[in-house]
Design a protein around this motif. Structure first.
Motif, mmCIF file in Angstrom:
data_model
loop_
_atom_site.group_PDB
_atom_site.id
_atom_site.type_symbol
_atom_site.label_atom_id
_atom_site.label_comp_id
_atom_site.label_asym_id
_atom_site.label_seq_id
_atom_site.Cartn_x
_atom_site.Cartn_y
_atom_site.Cartn_z
ATOM 1 N N ILE A 76 -2.352 34.105 -3.991
ATOM 2 C CA ILE A 76 -1.160 33.272 -4.163
ATOM 3 C C ILE A 76 -1.335 31.930 -3.458
ATOM 4 O O ILE A 76 -0.783 30.916 -3.881
ATOM 5 N N ASP A 77 -2.127 31.920 -2.389
ATOM 6 C CA ASP A 77 -2.400 30.657 -1.712
ATOM 7 C C ASP A 77 -3.174 29.728 -2.636
ATOM 8 O O ASP A 77 -2.893 28.525 -2.721
ATOM 9 N N LYS A 78 -4.153 30.263 -3.339
ATOM 10 C CA LYS A 78 -4.935 29.463 -4.289
ATOM 11 C C LYS A 78 -4.080 28.977 -5.448
ATOM 12 O O LYS A 78 -4.185 27.843 -5.900
ATOM 13 N N ILE A 79 -3.241 29.877 -5.965
ATOM 14 C CA ILE A 79 -2.389 29.517 -7.099
ATOM 15 C C ILE A 79 -1.447 28.374 -6.719
ATOM 16 O O ILE A 79 -1.225 27.436 -7.500
ATOM 17 N N ALA A 80 -0.882 28.451 -5.517
ATOM 18 C CA ALA A 80 0.031 27.400 -5.064
ATOM 19 C C ALA A 80 -0.690 26.055 -4.983
ATOM 20 O O ALA A 80 -0.177 25.022 -5.430
ATOM 21 N N ARG A 81 -1.901 26.049 -4.429
ATOM 22 C CA ARG A 81 -2.675 24.815 -4.318
ATOM 23 C C ARG A 81 -3.038 24.279 -5.709
ATOM 24 O O ARG A 81 -3.044 23.076 -5.947
ATOM 25 N N TRP A 82 -3.362 25.202 -6.604
ATOM 26 C CA TRP A 82 -3.692 24.793 -7.975
ATOM 27 C C TRP A 82 -2.497 24.130 -8.646
ATOM 28 O O TRP A 82 -2.625 23.068 -9.259
ATOM 29 N N GLN A 83 -1.317 24.741 -8.517
ATOM 30 C CA GLN A 83 -0.144 24.195 -9.194
ATOM 31 C C GLN A 83 0.191 22.798 -8.675
ATOM 32 O O GLN A 83 0.564 21.902 -9.451
ATOM 33 N N VAL A 84 0.045 22.589 -7.358
ATOM 34 C CA VAL A 84 0.340 21.275 -6.776
ATOM 35 C C VAL A 84 -0.588 20.207 -7.345
ATOM 36 O O VAL A 84 -0.225 19.029 -7.449
ATOM 37 N N SER A 85 -1.799 20.616 -7.758
ATOM 38 C CA SER A 85 -2.765 19.648 -8.287
ATOM 39 C C SER A 85 -2.500 19.270 -9.739
ATOM 40 O O SER A 85 -3.080 18.315 -10.251
ATOM 41 N N ILE A 86 -1.618 20.021 -10.420
ATOM 42 C CA ILE A 86 -1.337 19.762 -11.839
ATOM 43 C C ILE A 86 -0.309 18.637 -11.979
ATOM 44 O O ILE A 86 0.730 18.647 -11.310
ATOM 45 N N VAL A 87 -0.571 17.685 -12.857
ATOM 46 C CA VAL A 87 0.331 16.546 -13.079
ATOM 47 C C VAL A 87 1.422 16.945 -14.078
ATOM 48 O O VAL A 87 1.136 17.566 -15.101
ATOM 49 N N SER A 144 3.799 35.343 -11.164
ATOM 50 C CA SER A 144 2.388 35.737 -11.111
ATOM 51 C C SER A 144 1.843 35.722 -9.692
ATOM 52 O O SER A 144 2.341 35.000 -8.822
ATOM 53 N N SER A 145 0.772 36.508 -9.489
ATOM 54 C CA SER A 145 0.136 36.553 -8.169
ATOM 55 C C SER A 145 -1.382 36.581 -8.268
ATOM 56 O O SER A 145 -2.061 36.732 -7.260
ATOM 57 N N GLU A 146 -1.927 36.418 -9.471
ATOM 58 C CA GLU A 146 -3.381 36.498 -9.620
ATOM 59 C C GLU A 146 -3.846 35.779 -10.877
ATOM 60 O O GLU A 146 -3.247 35.925 -11.945
ATOM 61 N N LEU A 147 -4.896 34.981 -10.728
ATOM 62 C CA LEU A 147 -5.544 34.377 -11.890
ATOM 63 C C LEU A 147 -6.610 35.341 -12.396
ATOM 64 O O LEU A 147 -7.468 35.778 -11.647
ATOM 65 N N GLN A 171 -7.440 20.622 -28.083
ATOM 66 C CA GLN A 171 -8.346 21.136 -27.052
ATOM 67 C C GLN A 171 -7.568 21.255 -25.748
ATOM 68 O O GLN A 171 -7.012 20.291 -25.250
ATOM 69 N N ARG A 172 -7.530 22.466 -25.201
ATOM 70 C CA ARG A 172 -6.754 22.714 -23.991
ATOM 71 C C ARG A 172 -7.553 23.569 -23.001
ATOM 72 O O ARG A 172 -8.467 24.299 -23.373
ATOM 73 N N THR A 173 -7.166 23.441 -21.742
ATOM 74 C CA THR A 173 -7.707 24.321 -20.703
ATOM 75 C C THR A 173 -6.629 25.336 -20.372
ATOM 76 O O THR A 173 -5.491 24.955 -20.043
ATOM 77 N N PHE A 174 -6.980 26.619 -20.467
ATOM 78 C CA PHE A 174 -5.990 27.687 -20.281
ATOM 79 C C PHE A 174 -6.290 28.489 -19.013
ATOM 80 O O PHE A 174 -7.455 28.715 -18.655
ATOM 81 N N PHE A 175 -5.212 28.902 -18.359
ATOM 82 C CA PHE A 175 -5.295 29.733 -17.160
ATOM 83 C C PHE A 175 -4.465 30.991 -17.392
ATOM 84 O O PHE A 175 -3.236 30.912 -17.549
ATOM 85 N N LEU A 176 -5.137 32.124 -17.438
ATOM 86 C CA LEU A 176 -4.462 33.395 -17.687
ATOM 87 C C LEU A 176 -4.137 34.078 -16.366
ATOM 88 O O LEU A 176 -5.030 34.522 -15.638
ATOM 89 N N PHE A 177 -2.851 34.140 -16.032
ATOM 90 C CA PHE A 177 -2.370 34.849 -14.862
ATOM 91 C C PHE A 177 -1.756 36.172 -15.306
ATOM 92 O O PHE A 177 -1.575 36.412 -16.510
ATOM 93 N N ASP A 178 -1.434 37.027 -14.374
ATOM 94 C CA ASP A 178 -0.636 38.186 -14.732
ATOM 95 C C ASP A 178 0.737 37.678 -15.184
ATOM 96 O O ASP A 178 1.345 36.832 -14.554
ATOM 97 N N HIS A 179 1.168 38.128 -16.329
ATOM 98 C CA HIS A 179 2.479 37.834 -16.931
ATOM 99 C C HIS A 179 2.547 36.523 -17.710
ATOM 100 O O HIS A 179 3.476 36.351 -18.504
ATOM 101 N N GLN A 180 1.600 35.594 -17.532
ATOM 102 C CA GLN A 180 1.742 34.323 -18.249
ATOM 103 C C GLN A 180 0.402 33.622 -18.447
ATOM 104 O O GLN A 180 -0.547 33.808 -17.679
ATOM 105 N N LEU A 181 0.363 32.807 -19.525
ATOM 106 C CA LEU A 181 -0.792 31.995 -19.876
ATOM 107 C C LEU A 181 -0.358 30.535 -19.822
ATOM 108 O O LEU A 181 0.523 30.113 -20.562
ATOM 109 N N VAL A 182 -0.989 29.757 -18.929
ATOM 110 C CA VAL A 182 -0.602 28.363 -18.732
ATOM 111 C C VAL A 182 -1.605 27.451 -19.432
ATOM 112 O O VAL A 182 -2.824 27.633 -19.328
#
Length: 574
Positions: A353-364, A375-378, A395-406
């Motif tokens: 969850i620490d990684k996920i939080a840092r990842w989300q902050v980096s998204i514009v 979610s709690s895991e990529l 063309q997209r970059t996808f991130f599959l977490f538990d419960h959702q695909l971003v």
């Protein structure tokens, strides 16, 4: 190191001894329920077990073995999740060959076909490094019956010695562990309680958790172990029943491990003030503890509970089925493995969850609820082409977490910068594998494609991968996502709202004032003096492992930017 003048600021040497109401001196040892005390002095433990207690002793022994050409193997206590190509990712129980141990915090090793750095505190060295192969006593032809009998006898003696080695490691590490727990309770907690102006009751409960209960439990456990230990012939010891007898008692470790992230945060906050750093160092010196900081001592219960199944697995390996303790050791191994598995899984979720939080902050341009709300895991990430019903490709970059695909879109100029483009609720979707050719529903020619079809609405998503193997990975990842959601539900694996909020808060603080995306790499640490064969890895890893649970016990290095390997699109690889 704290100067002696700093120590005097808190108490004199005489204040180490607790004076009772009748003027006598209170014993430094805590007595168990039966009123008995079998304590081990620091000197006795150092003499009997130098590699367990003396700083650097184990490291020196490892390097001597490696220099002699011996193969040195270690087993992972827990998962090491890494995003750095210079670091070795592994899972709990994996075997790592240690190739270099010159640095006390980071070792160089090999797992499968990769060589890289890994944190030394995450592994346990195997007791028996040189193992006899199954066919080592045999030859290509028929050997004389006398020689065969001699070899069988030698093999039996060797197995007895290997079982003796494991038994003795269990006993020795248990005694040392009790000494560490005693030092925490008497060297730290007792002195903290005397200084009410520095610590509140709530602070002490946060920092130390239920470690006093663990100390009391472990003393009883060690006492029973000693009764079952055969000093004359250790390989005949029957200790399996002790683990089974106390297996329910080990449940107290769950509370301690769950509390540990909060303990790390509270202790880290206090350590920013010089008087607390001086205080804890004074405690350590006056208790004559080994040269480990308080955060290292507080990590030992977490390490210990994860080490038990590895020790029992090795013991089971050298226990024949005819041995009177075989069935108990086997049952004990399964019981302790389940305990450690739950703890390791919770730890893995916390660092995730620490990684996920840092990842989300980096998204514009992030929109909607936080990823951590659901979610709690990529589980998987990569590029896919999304096809609309009108035949338009995106063309997209996808991130599959538990419960959702971003879904995210890369910046045309800065390829390390991602823009938020939406998400799909995986709980409402069914996975449909498509054959290459024309899709009847959409009247489009597709290749390496699959669909996500809503169970409740007419929502449909069509994706195309570049290669067949990429498609296979995505199909497997989608299946894994459903399986992990089910497993979490069955195990009751939940991350508290406070922990999620703390992860997001820390990520936002870390990203405050920084531009989105990759913004440079920190300076590399000084070069290390390594064996010539390993000159290709002359620098230490440039990032700190993202271990939220054990943040205070990790090697002290400057943290690097979270997305320094983002261009590889594997931010959570193991």
């Amino acid at each position: 190191m704290v100067a002696r003048g700093e120590i005097a600021r808190f108490w004199s040497l005489e204040s180490l001894h607790m004076v009772s109401s009748d003027g006598g001196t209170e014993s430094s040892a805590l007595v168990d329920d039966n009123g008995s005390e079998e304590d081990y002095s620091y000197e006795d433990l150092c003499q009997a077990n130098p590699r367990y207690l003396q700083p650097g002793g184990e490291q020196l022994a490892i390097n001597e073995l490696i220099s002699d050409g011996s193969v040195v193997c270690a087993e992972a206590l827990w998962d090491h999740v890494t995003m750095d190509d210079q670091e070795l990712g592994f899972k709990a129980g994996d075997v790592i060959q240690v190739l270099e141990a010159s640095n006390k915090d980071w070792w160089w090793g090999r797992s499968e076909d990769k060589e890289a750095w890994f944190p030394a505190s995450f592994v346990r060295l195997r007791v028996n490094q040189e193992e006899l192969s199954e066919n080592s006593s045999g030859t290509q032809g028929e050997e004389p019956e006398e020689d065969a009998g001699r070899n069988r006898h030698k093999h039996s003696e060797n197995k007895h010695q290997m079982r003796t080695n494991v038994i003795q490691e269990i006993m020795n590490t248990e005694r040392v562990y009790i000494k560490h727990l005693k030092d925490i309770c008497e060297g730290y907690i007792r002195q903290c309680r005397k200084h009410t102006g520095m610590f509140t009751v709530a602070q002490l409960a946060t920092i130390f958790g239920n470690i006093e209960d663990i100390y009391k439990f472990q003393r009883k456990f060690l006492k029973d172990l000693e009764k079952q230990y055969n000093k004359e012939e250790p390989h005949l010891s029957e200790i399996g029943s002790c683990f089974l007898q106390h297996q329910e008692g080990f449940a107290i470790y769950s509370e301690y491990c769950n509390n540990h992230p909060g303990a790390c945060a509270e202790l880290s906050s206090l350590m920013k003030q010089g008087r607390y750093r001086h205080f804890f160092e004074a405690c350590r010196l006056l208790q004559q503890m080994i040269d480990i900081a308080i955060d290292g001592f507080l990590l030992t219960p977490v390490q210990k509970i994860c080490k038990y199944p590895l020790q029992l697995a090795e013991l089971l390996k050298y226990t024949t089925q005819e041995h009177s303790d075989y069935s108990n050791i086997k049952a004990a191994y399964e019981a302790m493995k389940n305990v450690a598995c739950l703890i390791n899984e919770h730890k893995r979720k916390l660092e995730s969850i620490d990684k996920i939080a840092r990842w989300q902050v980096s998204i514009v341009g992030w929109e909607g609820q936080d990823t951590l709300d659901r979610s709690s895991e990529l589980i998987h990430s990569g590029e896919l082409t999304r096809i609309t019903k009108q035949g338009k490709s995106q063309q997209r970059t996808f991130f599959l977490f538990d419960h959702q695909l971003v879904s995210c879109k890369k910046d045309l100029l800065r390829r390390d910068m991602l823009y938020y483009r939406g998400r799909v609720d995986m709980d409402d979707m069914e996975l449909v594998d498509l054959e290459d050719g024309r899709d009847k529903d959409w009247n489009l020619s597709v290749k390496n494609s699959f669909k996500l079809v809503s169970k409740t609405t007419d929502e449909v998503h069509l994706f195309c991968a570049k290669k067949q193997e990429d498609k296979a990975r995505w199909l497997q990842a989608c299946k894994d996502e459903r399986r992990r959601v089910q497993e979490d539900r069955e195990m009751g694996m939940e991350i508290s709202e406070n922990q999620k909020k703390l992860a997001m808060l820390n990520a936002q603080k870390a990203g405050h004032g920084k531009s989105k995306g990759y913004s440079g790499c920190p300076a590399a640490p000084p070069h290390q003096s390594l064996h010539p064969i390993h000159q290709r890895h002359i620098t230490m890893p440039t990032s700190v492992p993202q271990q939220q649970v054990f943040v205070l016990a990790e090697p002290k290095r400057k943290p690097s930017l979270f997305w320094h390997t983002f261009h590889k699109l594997t931010p959570f690889k193991k």
